[in-house]
Design an enzyme around this catalytic site. Structure first.
Site, mmCIF file in Angstrom:
data_model
loop_
_atom_site.group_PDB
_atom_site.id
_atom_site.type_symbol
_atom_site.label_atom_id
_atom_site.label_comp_id
_atom_site.label_asym_id
_atom_site.label_seq_id
_atom_site.Cartn_x
_atom_site.Cartn_y
_atom_site.Cartn_z
ATOM 1 N N CYS A 1 1.038 -0.742 -0.525
ATOM 2 C CA CYS A 1 0.166 0.027 -0.145
ATOM 3 C C CYS A 1 0.666 1.046 -0.129
ATOM 4 O O CYS A 1 1.250 1.192 0.869
ATOM 5 C CB CYS A 1 -1.072 0.292 1.054
ATOM 6 S SG CYS A 1 -1.138 1.386 1.393
ATOM 7 N N CYS B 1 -0.456 4.012 2.230
ATOM 8 C CA CYS B 1 0.162 3.673 3.454
ATOM 9 C C CYS B 1 1.248 3.958 3.844
ATOM 10 O O CYS B 1 1.474 4.450 5.187
ATOM 11 C CB CYS B 1 -0.623 2.174 3.767
ATOM 12 S SG CYS B 1 -1.992 1.666 2.989
ATOM 13 N N ASP B 2 2.306 3.718 2.587
ATOM 14 C CA ASP B 2 3.821 3.431 3.582
ATOM 15 C C ASP B 2 4.939 4.389 2.354
ATOM 16 O O ASP B 2 5.993 3.960 3.062
ATOM 17 C CB ASP B 2 4.198 1.831 3.263
ATOM 18 C CG ASP B 2 3.202 0.976 4.421
ATOM 19 O OD1 ASP B 2 2.537 1.853 5.017
ATOM 20 O OD2 ASP B 2 3.382 -0.456 3.984
HETATM 21 C C1 FAD Z 1 0.750 -4.572 5.246
HETATM 22 C C2 FAD Z 1 -0.693 -3.486 4.865
HETATM 23 C C3 FAD Z 1 -0.786 -2.518 5.650
HETATM 24 C C4 FAD Z 1 -1.414 -1.361 5.468
HETATM 25 N N1 FAD Z 1 -1.120 -0.125 6.227
HETATM 26 C C5 FAD Z 1 -2.454 0.677 6.010
HETATM 27 C C6 FAD Z 1 -1.660 2.127 6.554
HETATM 28 O O1 FAD Z 1 -0.639 2.333 7.542
HETATM 29 N N2 FAD Z 1 -2.720 2.911 7.234
HETATM 30 C C7 FAD Z 1 -3.903 2.348 6.560
HETATM 31 O O2 FAD Z 1 -5.140 3.255 6.700
HETATM 32 N N3 FAD Z 1 -4.627 0.962 6.511
HETATM 33 C C8 FAD Z 1 -3.736 0.570 5.575
HETATM 34 N N4 FAD Z 1 -3.807 -0.647 5.169
HETATM 35 C C9 FAD Z 1 -5.062 -1.026 4.464
HETATM 36 C C10 FAD Z 1 -6.409 -1.045 5.975
HETATM 37 O O3 FAD Z 1 -5.489 -2.627 7.075
HETATM 38 C C11 FAD Z 1 -7.102 -1.914 5.126
HETATM 39 O O4 FAD Z 1 -8.226 -1.089 4.469
HETATM 40 C C12 FAD Z 1 -8.301 -2.390 6.705
HETATM 41 O O5 FAD Z 1 -8.020 -2.954 7.386
HETATM 42 C C13 FAD Z 1 -9.529 -2.829 6.002
HETATM 43 O O6 FAD Z 1 -10.397 -3.370 7.204
HETATM 44 P P1 FAD Z 1 -11.568 -4.374 6.667
HETATM 45 O O7 FAD Z 1 -11.958 -4.464 8.127
HETATM 46 O O8 FAD Z 1 -12.325 -3.910 6.088
HETATM 47 O O9 FAD Z 1 -10.746 -5.386 6.381
HETATM 48 P P2 FAD Z 1 -9.897 -6.141 6.991
HETATM 49 O O10 FAD Z 1 -8.391 -5.428 7.502
HETATM 50 O O11 FAD Z 1 -9.423 -6.996 5.986
HETATM 51 O O12 FAD Z 1 -10.488 -6.751 7.940
HETATM 52 C C14 FAD Z 1 -11.811 -8.501 7.442
HETATM 53 C C15 FAD Z 1 -11.886 -9.357 8.788
HETATM 54 O O13 FAD Z 1 -12.321 -10.229 8.288
HETATM 55 C C16 FAD Z 1 -11.785 -11.614 9.116
HETATM 56 N N5 FAD Z 1 -12.751 -12.511 7.919
HETATM 57 C C17 FAD Z 1 -12.954 -12.597 6.534
HETATM 58 N N6 FAD Z 1 -13.514 -13.670 6.395
HETATM 59 C C18 FAD Z 1 -13.948 -14.350 7.370
HETATM 60 C C19 FAD Z 1 -14.518 -15.624 7.982
HETATM 61 N N7 FAD Z 1 -15.208 -16.268 6.692
HETATM 62 N N8 FAD Z 1 -14.881 -15.652 9.073
HETATM 63 C C20 FAD Z 1 -14.752 -15.144 10.293
HETATM 64 N N9 FAD Z 1 -14.111 -13.409 10.140
HETATM 65 C C21 FAD Z 1 -13.660 -13.112 8.721
HETATM 66 C C22 FAD Z 1 -10.336 -11.605 9.034
HETATM 67 O O14 FAD Z 1 -9.832 -12.303 9.251
HETATM 68 C C23 FAD Z 1 -10.061 -10.286 9.137
HETATM 69 O O15 FAD Z 1 -9.934 -10.203 10.345
HETATM 70 C C24 FAD Z 1 -2.947 -1.376 5.211
HETATM 71 C C25 FAD Z 1 -2.942 -3.288 4.959
HETATM 72 C C26 FAD Z 1 -2.319 -4.114 4.167
HETATM 73 C C27 FAD Z 1 -2.368 -5.155 4.045
#
Ligand code: FAD
Length: 330
Positions: free
Chosen positions: A133, A136-137
């Protein structure tokens, strides 16, 4: 039967849980069995989540979100959802342990997964010079030499964006032409900080506790060479986690769950979706958290309307009409 089940423990799921719990809906949150806390568990410093001027480590931020959700009465189950029944007034959620939970409303917040290169070094080096990302970084790579892997629009966008910080950005691509649109290609070609490395595949990422280079294999000759780098960005695609709802909820052309306008309403009454699983563009922790708020409020309005009508379709309509009225009155 419960009022509401939230699936996913990222910023979207936990924020939805904070709102639903404070609305006295006693949410059950299914957190997954292994990836509790979502994508931010794979990173180090988060510098762009408001409220933390000195930055916060990704796992610490997620622990705080979980504690906040639990403080107001969210019940958390550490298991995976393996099957969903979404039609009708009773939604059924089957867990990996064989148990079945029932609720009147579901918030689906399973996030999305960045495609990986498939190398063993990816996990230990994630957040240590290896990123998915640029937004982000990118800031961490001022005056550095870095590379972006990929040949599509997002790879070109990330590479161009990263030239704001880095002195040099290589674009490593497996073929000798790009998939990206002409305009994105042109922007990257016109940028003097970007250099293309064609017909090259990353076969290893080097570095003990910080990326310091990669091995590249020439896809035509098979020759392997090293490239010194301070950082590597992987931009080869992103897959919304939708496999449980294929054929059950409408999806968009990008593969995300389709929602109605700015709401979280999916194609099935009583089922709401939030976070990266509905978002092909922004994919940030704070946008996911905001989207979780929207889903909790939509679900709350739906549940209130359901008490009056007893029909999911009518409740959805009534909640929608009330939202529109509120918007006009505001
Ligand atoms: C390496 C990295 C660094 C990042 N750094 C930043 C940053 O510095 N700042 C920023 O704003 N964003 C950052 N991002 C982006 C940010 O992490 C995402 O936009 C954000 O986490 C999305 O949130 P979410 O809740 O939609 O999904 P996610 O964080 O992906 O969470 C989804 C959750 O659902 C769970 N899940 C999936 N399927 C199932 C199932 N069948 N049963 C039960 N649970 C399930 C997963 O295990 C997970 O816990 C980064 C992303 C990455 C990969």
């Amino acid at each position: 039967m419960r009022d509401i089940i939230i699936i996913g423990s990222g910023p979207a799921g936990f924020t939805a849980a904070i709102y639903a719990a404070r609305a006295e809906l006693k949410p059950l949150l299914i957190a997954s069995s292994v990836e509790i806390g979502g994508e931010l568990m794979n990173t180090t410093e988060v510098e762009n989540f408001p409220g933390f001027p000195e930055a916060i480590m990704g796992p610490d931020l997620m622990t705080k979100m979980q504690q906040q959700a639990e403080r107001f009465g969210t019940e958390i189950v550490y298991d995976d959802v393996v099957e969903l029944e979404l039609d009708g007034p009773v939604k059924r959620v089957r867990l990996g342990n064989g148990g079945v939970e029932e609720a009147k409303a579901i918030i689906y917040a399973t996030g999305s997964a960045y495609r990986k290169l498939g190398l063993p070094e990816e996990e230990p080096l994630s957040g240590h010079g290896l990123s998915w990302c640029a937004t982000c970084d990118g800031f961490f790579f001022r005056q550095k030499t870095i590379a972006v892997v990929g040949g599509g629009d997002s790879a070109m966008e990330e590479a161009t964006f990263l030239t704001r910080f880095a002195d040099k950005v290589y674009v490593i691509h497996r073929r000798d032409e790009l998939k990206a649109s002409k305009i994105m290609q042109q922007r990257a070609h016109d940028n003097e900080k970007i250099e293309f490395i064609w017909n090259a595949e990353v076969t290893a990422i080097h570095g003990g506790d910080q990326v310091n280079g990669v091995s590249l294999r020439d896809t035509v000759t098979g020759e392997v060479r090293g490239l010194d780098l301070d950082g590597l960005f992987v931009a080869i695609g992103n897959d919304p986690r939708t496999h449980l709802v294929h054929g059950k909820l409408e999806l968009t052309a990008e593969g995300t769950i389709r929602v109605d306008g700015r709401s979280s309403r999916t194609s099935v009454p009583g089922v709401f979706a939030a976070g990266d699983v509905i978002d092909p563009f922004y994919r940030q922790a704070v946008t996911a958290a905001g989207s979780g708020t929207v889903a909790a409020l939509d679900a709350e309005h739906y549940l209130a309307a359901l008490e009056d009508t007893n029909s999911p379709a009518e409740a959805e309509l009534e909640a929608e009409e009330l939202d529109e009225l509120a918007a006009i009155n505001n």
